[in-house]
Motif scaffolding. Structure first.
Motif, short mmCIF file in Angstrom:
data_model
loop_
_atom_site.label_atom_id
_atom_site.label_comp_id
_atom_site.label_asym_id
_atom_site.label_seq_id
_atom_site.Cartn_x
_atom_site.Cartn_y
_atom_site.Cartn_z
N SER A 67 0.92 -1.22 0.07
CA SER A 67 -0.12 0.03 0.12
C SER A 67 0.70 1.31 -0.04
CB SER A 67 -0.85 -0.10 1.10
OG SER A 67 -1.63 1.20 1.21
N LYS A 68 1.93 1.18 0.82
CA LYS A 68 2.69 2.36 0.95
C LYS A 68 3.54 2.70 -0.33
CE LYS A 68 3.44 2.85 5.97
NZ LYS A 68 4.43 2.68 7.01
N SER A 69 3.99 1.36 -1.03
CA SER A 69 4.61 1.54 -2.28
C SER A 69 3.85 1.97 -3.54
CB SER A 69 5.66 0.58 -2.54
OG SER A 69 4.83 -0.77 -2.73
N THR A 70 2.57 1.62 -3.64
CA THR A 70 1.72 1.81 -4.70
C THR A 70 0.69 2.83 -4.44
OG1 THR A 70 0.14 0.23 -4.00
CG2 THR A 70 2.06 -0.21 -5.42
N GLY A 71 0.31 3.20 -3.24
CA GLY A 71 -0.74 4.32 -2.91
C GLY A 71 -2.38 3.68 -3.27
N TYR A 72 -2.17 2.28 -3.46
CA TYR A 72 -3.42 1.52 -3.34
C TYR A 72 -3.75 0.99 -2.05
CZ TYR A 72 -3.99 2.24 -8.44
OH TYR A 72 -4.11 2.89 -9.71
N PRO A 73 -4.83 0.74 -1.54
CA PRO A 73 -5.09 -0.17 -0.69
C PRO A 73 -4.88 -1.69 -1.00
CG PRO A 73 -7.05 1.14 -0.76
CD PRO A 73 -6.06 1.64 -1.84
N ALA A 74 -4.23 -2.45 -0.05
CA ALA A 74 -3.78 -3.72 -0.54
C ALA A 74 -4.40 -4.90 0.64
CB ALA A 74 -2.41 -4.12 -0.55
N ALA A 75 -4.92 -5.97 0.21
CA ALA A 75 -5.61 -7.06 1.01
C ALA A 75 -5.22 -8.32 0.68
CB ALA A 75 -6.70 -6.95 0.83
N VAL A 76 -5.03 -9.55 1.55
CA VAL A 76 -4.71 -10.79 1.37
C VAL A 76 -6.06 -11.53 1.83
CG1 VAL A 76 -3.27 -12.68 1.82
CG2 VAL A 76 -2.11 -10.38 1.33
N THR A 77 -6.40 -12.46 1.17
CA THR A 77 -7.46 -13.31 1.57
C THR A 77 -7.04 -14.88 1.73
OG1 THR A 77 -8.21 -14.24 -0.68
CG2 THR A 77 -8.91 -11.97 0.03
N ASP A 78 -7.94 -15.35 2.43
CA ASP A 78 -7.72 -17.03 2.35
C ASP A 78 -8.82 -17.44 1.36
OD1 ASP A 78 -10.09 -16.84 3.84
OD2 ASP A 78 -9.13 -17.81 5.43
N ARG A 79 -9.42 -18.56 1.41
CA ARG A 79 -10.31 -18.87 0.52
C ARG A 79 -11.47 -18.31 0.76
NH1 ARG A 79 -9.88 -23.01 -3.42
NH2 ARG A 79 -11.84 -23.30 -3.29
#
Length: 179
Positions: A67-79
């Motif tokens: 998020s800091k490097s791109t300016g976009y919110p980032a997320a990780v999911t499981d299944r």
């Protein structure tokens, strides 16, 4: 705990069938791992087991960096659910069930990138205003474990950088889960 009123017998091999209605509402698919707990009161409890569940803190650090490097919110999911979020939307996304569209992206095992003016693939099944700009499946030993996402409000198109970052992080997490 909520009683369902359903009673099943154990067969001679120790198997029990979990009714289709319960599997559908709990999003339990064929081949999904279930963790078994017992209580002192004689209860046997089945809980969906997430291989990605142990990576909450690790995934959160990746999300923060992305998020800091791109300016976009980032997320990780499981299944099934969003397990880590950084850069906005944390309260609205963390712990929520992912949408059917994201489940399909996992099944297809291909990286998704929203095209300019393309339709929004919602992150959660509650239809919040968060769209997946990029979704890269996390694959370990041939099994899809989750997704690495860049999230947008549907207005900002992502570029090649976000695509490659999501692809790289998903591959890294997949390799990490194999070791």
């Amino acid at each position: 705990m909520k009683a369902t009123g359903i009673v099943r017998r154990i067969d001679d091999l120790g198997r029990i069938v979990i009714p289709k209605e319960i599997r559908r509402t709990m999003r339990i698919r064929e081949g999904d791992p279930l963790e078994i707990y017992t209580s002192r009161d004689g209860e046997v409890i089945f809980k969906k087991y997430s291989l990605m569940g142990g990576l909450d803190d690790f995934a959160a650090q990746f999300c923060e960096t992305l998020s800091k490097s791109t300016g976009y919110p980032a997320a990780v999911t499981d299944r099934d659910t969003v397990i880590a979020v950084a850069g906005g939307g944390r309260r609205e996304l963390l712990g929520k069930h992912i949408s059917q569209e994201l489940e399909q992206i996992m099944e297809d095992r291909k990286i998704y990138q929203q095209s300019a003016g393309g339709r929004c693939v919602f992150v959660t099944d509650s239809g919040e205003s968060f769209c997946a700009a990029v979704a890269a499946p996390i694959i370990a030993e041939g099994d899809v474990l989750g997704l690495v996402l860049f999230v947008t409000d549907g207005q900002q198109p992502t570029g090649e950088t976000e695509y490659k970052l999501a692809q790289t992080i998903a591959a890294f997490l997949g390799k990490h889960m194999e070791s």
